[in-house]
Design a protein around this motif. Structure first.
Motif, PDB file in Angstrom:
ATOM      1  N   VAL A 135     -21.069 -10.420  22.511  1.00  0.00           N
ATOM      2  CA  VAL A 135     -21.772 -10.308  21.230  1.00  0.00           C
ATOM      3  C   VAL A 135     -21.240  -9.092  20.470  1.00  0.00           C
ATOM      4  O   VAL A 135     -21.088  -8.013  21.047  1.00  0.00           O
ATOM      5  CB  VAL A 135     -23.299 -10.162  21.432  1.00  0.00           C
ATOM      6  N   ILE A 136     -20.947  -9.277  19.184  1.00  0.00           N
ATOM      7  CA  ILE A 136     -20.593  -8.149  18.323  1.00  0.00           C
ATOM      8  C   ILE A 136     -21.650  -8.023  17.230  1.00  0.00           C
ATOM      9  O   ILE A 136     -22.329  -8.996  16.889  1.00  0.00           O
ATOM     10  CB  ILE A 136     -19.198  -8.301  17.693  1.00  0.00           C
ATOM     11  N   GLY A 137     -21.795  -6.822  16.695  1.00  0.00           N
ATOM     12  CA  GLY A 137     -22.791  -6.575  15.662  1.00  0.00           C
ATOM     13  C   GLY A 137     -22.145  -6.353  14.308  1.00  0.00           C
ATOM     14  O   GLY A 137     -20.992  -5.929  14.208  1.00  0.00           O
ATOM     15  N   VAL A 138     -22.893  -6.657  13.264  1.00  0.00           N
ATOM     16  CA  VAL A 138     -22.468  -6.393  11.895  1.00  0.00           C
ATOM     17  C   VAL A 138     -23.601  -5.652  11.191  1.00  0.00           C
ATOM     18  O   VAL A 138     -24.756  -6.106  11.208  1.00  0.00           O
ATOM     19  CB  VAL A 138     -22.145  -7.687  11.122  1.00  0.00           C
ATOM     20  N   TYR A 139     -23.260  -4.523  10.573  1.00  0.00           N
ATOM     21  CA  TYR A 139     -24.258  -3.739   9.848  1.00  0.00           C
ATOM     22  C   TYR A 139     -23.793  -3.577   8.414  1.00  0.00           C
ATOM     23  O   TYR A 139     -22.705  -3.070   8.153  1.00  0.00           O
ATOM     24  CB  TYR A 139     -24.431  -2.365  10.499  1.00  0.00           C
ATOM     25  N   VAL A 140     -24.613  -4.043   7.470  1.00  0.00           N
ATOM     26  CA  VAL A 140     -24.282  -3.945   6.053  1.00  0.00           C
ATOM     27  C   VAL A 140     -25.415  -3.222   5.337  1.00  0.00           C
ATOM     28  O   VAL A 140     -26.565  -3.255   5.775  1.00  0.00           O
ATOM     29  CB  VAL A 140     -24.059  -5.335   5.416  1.00  0.00           C
ATOM     30  N   PRO A 141     -25.112  -2.548   4.221  1.00  0.00           N
ATOM     31  CA  PRO A 141     -26.157  -1.845   3.486  1.00  0.00           C
ATOM     32  C   PRO A 141     -27.082  -2.815   2.773  1.00  0.00           C
ATOM     33  O   PRO A 141     -26.672  -3.896   2.359  1.00  0.00           O
ATOM     34  CB  PRO A 141     -25.373  -0.991   2.479  1.00  0.00           C
ATOM     35  N   GLY A 142     -28.332  -2.418   2.625  1.00  0.00           N
ATOM     36  CA  GLY A 142     -29.278  -3.243   1.870  1.00  0.00           C
ATOM     37  C   GLY A 142     -29.640  -4.512   2.605  1.00  0.00           C
ATOM     38  O   GLY A 142     -29.716  -4.560   3.831  1.00  0.00           O
ATOM     39  N   VAL A 143     -29.850  -5.580   1.842  1.00  0.00           N
ATOM     40  CA  VAL A 143     -30.261  -6.877   2.383  1.00  0.00           C
ATOM     41  C   VAL A 143     -29.128  -7.865   2.133  1.00  0.00           C
ATOM     42  O   VAL A 143     -28.893  -8.272   0.999  1.00  0.00           O
ATOM     43  CB  VAL A 143     -31.555  -7.376   1.697  1.00  0.00           C
ATOM     44  N   HIS A 193     -23.004   4.364   4.151  1.00  0.00           N
ATOM     45  CA  HIS A 193     -23.499   5.304   3.154  1.00  0.00           C
ATOM     46  C   HIS A 193     -23.849   6.647   3.797  1.00  0.00           C
ATOM     47  O   HIS A 193     -24.348   6.689   4.930  1.00  0.00           O
ATOM     48  CB  HIS A 193     -24.734   4.744   2.450  1.00  0.00           C
ATOM     49  N   GLN A 194     -23.641   7.712   3.061  1.00  0.00           N
ATOM     50  CA  GLN A 194     -23.875   9.046   3.591  1.00  0.00           C
ATOM     51  C   GLN A 194     -25.354   9.329   3.828  1.00  0.00           C
ATOM     52  O   GLN A 194     -25.708  10.206   4.632  1.00  0.00           O
ATOM     53  CB  GLN A 194     -23.300  10.096   2.642  1.00  0.00           C
ATOM     54  N   ASP A 195     -26.242   8.588   3.155  1.00  0.00           N
ATOM     55  CA  ASP A 195     -27.675   8.827   3.334  1.00  0.00           C
ATOM     56  C   ASP A 195     -28.325   7.814   4.268  1.00  0.00           C
ATOM     57  O   ASP A 195     -29.548   7.726   4.338  1.00  0.00           O
ATOM     58  CB  ASP A 195     -28.378   8.818   1.975  1.00  0.00           C
ATOM     59  N   ASP A 196     -27.513   7.050   4.991  1.00  0.00           N
ATOM     60  CA  ASP A 196     -28.030   6.041   5.926  1.00  0.00           C
ATOM     61  C   ASP A 196     -28.049   6.634   7.330  1.00  0.00           C
ATOM     62  O   ASP A 196     -26.998   6.826   7.947  1.00  0.00           O
ATOM     63  CB  ASP A 196     -27.144   4.793   5.876  1.00  0.00           C
ATOM     64  N   PHE A 198     -15.569  -1.114   7.380  1.00  0.00           N
ATOM     65  CA  PHE A 198     -15.006  -1.676   6.154  1.00  0.00           C
ATOM     66  C   PHE A 198     -15.412  -0.749   5.014  1.00  0.00           C
ATOM     67  O   PHE A 198     -16.585  -0.659   4.668  1.00  0.00           O
ATOM     68  CB  PHE A 198     -15.531  -3.089   5.915  1.00  0.00           C
ATOM     69  N   GLU A 199     -14.450  -0.053   4.461  1.00  0.00           N
ATOM     70  CA  GLU A 199     -14.548   1.073   3.534  1.00  0.00           C
ATOM     71  C   GLU A 199     -14.667   2.355   4.351  1.00  0.00           C
ATOM     72  O   GLU A 199     -15.143   2.362   5.481  1.00  0.00           O
ATOM     73  CB  GLU A 199     -15.710   0.951   2.543  1.00  0.00           C
ATOM     74  N   ARG A 200     -14.195   3.428   3.749  1.00  0.00           N
ATOM     75  CA  ARG A 200     -14.101   4.695   4.467  1.00  0.00           C
ATOM     76  C   ARG A 200     -15.483   5.287   4.730  1.00  0.00           C
ATOM     77  O   ARG A 200     -16.373   5.220   3.878  1.00  0.00           O
ATOM     78  CB  ARG A 200     -13.244   5.674   3.668  1.00  0.00           C
ATOM     79  N   PRO A 201     -15.682   5.876   5.919  1.00  0.00           N
ATOM     80  CA  PRO A 201     -16.996   6.420   6.280  1.00  0.00           C
ATOM     81  C   PRO A 201     -17.225   7.772   5.634  1.00  0.00           C
ATOM     82  O   PRO A 201     -16.290   8.402   5.120  1.00  0.00           O
ATOM     83  CB  PRO A 201     -16.894   6.550   7.802  1.00  0.00           C
ATOM     84  N   THR A 224     -23.276   6.721  -3.035  1.00  0.00           N
ATOM     85  CA  THR A 224     -23.504   7.181  -1.665  1.00  0.00           C
ATOM     86  C   THR A 224     -22.532   6.576  -0.664  1.00  0.00           C
ATOM     87  O   THR A 224     -22.481   7.011   0.479  1.00  0.00           O
ATOM     88  CB  THR A 224     -24.943   6.845  -1.236  1.00  0.00           C
ATOM     89  N   GLY A 225     -21.791   5.542  -1.081  1.00  0.00           N
ATOM     90  CA  GLY A 225     -20.779   4.921  -0.227  1.00  0.00           C
ATOM     91  C   GLY A 225     -19.415   5.034  -0.873  1.00  0.00           C
ATOM     92  O   GLY A 225     -19.288   5.372  -2.062  1.00  0.00           O
ATOM     93  N   ASP A 226     -18.366   4.745  -0.116  1.00  0.00           N
ATOM     94  CA  ASP A 226     -16.996   4.942  -0.589  1.00  0.00           C
ATOM     95  C   ASP A 226     -16.677   4.059  -1.787  1.00  0.00           C
ATOM     96  O   ASP A 226     -15.997   4.487  -2.721  1.00  0.00           O
ATOM     97  CB  ASP A 226     -16.021   4.658   0.557  1.00  0.00           C
ATOM     98  N   TRP A 227     -17.165   2.818  -1.789  1.00  0.00           N
ATOM     99  CA  TRP A 227     -16.878   1.898  -2.893  1.00  0.00           C
ATOM    100  C   TRP A 227     -17.400   2.452  -4.210  1.00  0.00           C
ATOM    101  O   TRP A 227     -16.644   2.615  -5.177  1.00  0.00           O
ATOM    102  CB  TRP A 227     -17.508   0.538  -2.594  1.00  0.00           C
ATOM    103  N   ALA A 228     -18.694   2.766  -4.265  1.00  0.00           N
ATOM    104  CA  ALA A 228     -19.272   3.261  -5.512  1.00  0.00           C
ATOM    105  C   ALA A 228     -18.703   4.626  -5.882  1.00  0.00           C
ATOM    106  O   ALA A 228     -18.486   4.913  -7.068  1.00  0.00           O
ATOM    107  CB  ALA A 228     -20.797   3.331  -5.389  1.00  0.00           C
ATOM    108  N   ALA A 229     -18.449   5.466  -4.879  1.00  0.00           N
ATOM    109  CA  ALA A 229     -17.908   6.800  -5.165  1.00  0.00           C
ATOM    110  C   ALA A 229     -16.516   6.714  -5.779  1.00  0.00           C
ATOM    111  O   ALA A 229     -16.186   7.459  -6.708  1.00  0.00           O
ATOM    112  CB  ALA A 229     -17.876   7.636  -3.884  1.00  0.00           C
ATOM    113  N   GLN A 230     -15.681   5.804  -5.266  1.00  0.00           N
ATOM    114  CA  GLN A 230     -14.353   5.629  -5.851  1.00  0.00           C
ATOM    115  C   GLN A 230     -14.445   5.117  -7.289  1.00  0.00           C
ATOM    116  O   GLN A 230     -13.703   5.572  -8.174  1.00  0.00           O
ATOM    117  CB  GLN A 230     -13.530   4.655  -5.022  1.00  0.00           C
ATOM    118  N   LEU A 231     -15.343   4.169  -7.544  1.00  0.00           N
ATOM    119  CA  LEU A 231     -15.489   3.636  -8.893  1.00  0.00           C
ATOM    120  C   LEU A 231     -15.913   4.731  -9.870  1.00  0.00           C
ATOM    121  O   LEU A 231     -15.342   4.876 -10.955  1.00  0.00           O
ATOM    122  CB  LEU A 231     -16.514   2.500  -8.906  1.00  0.00           C
TER     123      LEU A 231
END
Length: 345
Positions: free
Chosen positions: A64-72, A120-123, A139-142, A183-190
């Motif tokens: 079993v592998i896990g996947v963790y994504v922000p939000g819902v 995200h840095q606040d997670d 997936f995306e820089r930590p 708070t995450g790399d995607w939004a911070a880069q944008l």
């Protein structure tokens, strides 16, 4: 009654050792493609059925592998497609996938590895996963201070800069940006790329934020805020499916999308392709990204050392940004600005 076919039978028929057969069946180890084909042929010929539970017990793995994504994830087409890409690859390797939540800390201990999307840095759960002692693919820089074994990242700075340059070529002079908290790399880069672009071009940075999982009124307030700024003639909406809300607002104001105001999204979705007008978007191909993350995690579980890898971003140029350009429905790479190459770490 005939005895069951064993791993030893397959190894003898293929002319290899039992460990080689195990590596082929678990998609691990360094085995040549010719040997893999020989083992697969022996498995099919003999009708061998692997005992999954016994194999996992011997290997000390759960399957079993896990996947963790922000939000819902169910609220976002992007993350649903990302997860489906992971599941496709996992199923091919006889693995199950579990979606992790911040409250599922106990279940995270019984995993062979985990994929963390846009940490995200606040997670507070992200450091728990990073320190859990299991293989981790991001997936995306930590956030700073976290060093997973594998990072698959996209150069959103390049992509959004290329998009803004293209919108300028189509006649835009004052673009605005609506995005979630950085708070995450995607939004911070944008956000960083947009502010730098505005500085280079001598225009004001017109920005508004909404929550990561916004309600329609929250998106509307953010869009209204930037459109109220004098001179705004282009709008980039970062989050998935917020651009259609902007189009509705502009229609109510009697402004023509693609002429009076150019509209683009930093995330692709089916709603953007099918809307009227179709909306220009940056496309990360989330299903492909999910498959790549699953492949990288599988290699990491199998003993590979890891590394940092880049995932491409493509620009779909559509009617919402046509301006004075006679270009419709084209797909091009999101070109980099000269001299920019942010470090992957």
């Amino acid at each position: 009654m005939a005895r069951p076919v064993t791993l030893h039978d397959v190894a003898r028929r293929a002319g290899v050792g039992k460990s080689t057969v195990s590596n082929v069946l678990s998609c691990s180890g360094r085995v040549s493609e010719a040997t893999r084909e020989r083992v697969r042929a022996a498995v099919e010929e003999l009708g061998y059925v692997p005992n999954r539970a016994a194999r996992q017990l011997r290997g000390g793995r759960t399957g079993v592998i896990g996947v963790y994504v922000p939000g819902v994830p169910s609220t976002s087409e992007f993350y649903m497609r990302f997860v489906f890409g992971i599941m496709e690859r996992a199923a091919a390797r006889d693995r199950d996938v579990t979606i992790l939540t911040a409250s599922g800390r106990r279940s995270a201990r019984a995993l062979d590895g985990v994929i963390v999307a846009d940490p995200h840095q606040d997670d507070g759960f992200v450091p728990v996963l990073m320190r859990g002692g299991m293989p981790v693919v991001c997936f995306e820089r930590p956030p700073d201070g976290m060093r997973p074994e594998v990072v698959l990242w996209a150069d959103h700075y390049r992509a959004i800069t290329g998009l803004l340059d293209r919108m300028t070529a189509a006649g835009a002079r004052q673009p605005a940006l609506v995005l979630p908290p950085e708070t995450g790399d995607w939004a911070a880069q944008l956000g960083s790329a947009y502010r730098d672009w505005c500085t280079r071009h001598g225009v004001a940075a017109v920005m508004a934020q909404h929550p990561w999982v916004p309600s329609p009124p929250e998106v509307s307030r953010a869009v209204d805020q930037v459109l109220a700024h004098p001179g705004v003639d282009a709008l980039v909406c970062a989050s998935v499916d917020t651009a259609p809300v902007a189009v509705q607002i502009l229609h109510r104001q009697g402004r023509q999308v693609g002429r009076d105001v150019l509209v683009a999204s930093a995330t692709e979705s089916s709603a953007l392709r099918l809307g009227q007008p179709p909306i220009t978007a940056l496309d990360l191909s989330p299903s492909d990204a999910g498959r790549r993350c699953a492949d990288l995690l599988d290699a990491l579980i199998g003993g590979d050392p890891g590394g940092v890898y880049e995932h491409p971003v493509h620009l779909w140029w559509r009617d919402s940004t046509r301006g004075r350009e006679p270009i419709t429905g084209s797909s091009v790479p999101a070109h980099p600005p000269s001299g920019h190459r942010p470090p992957p770490g």
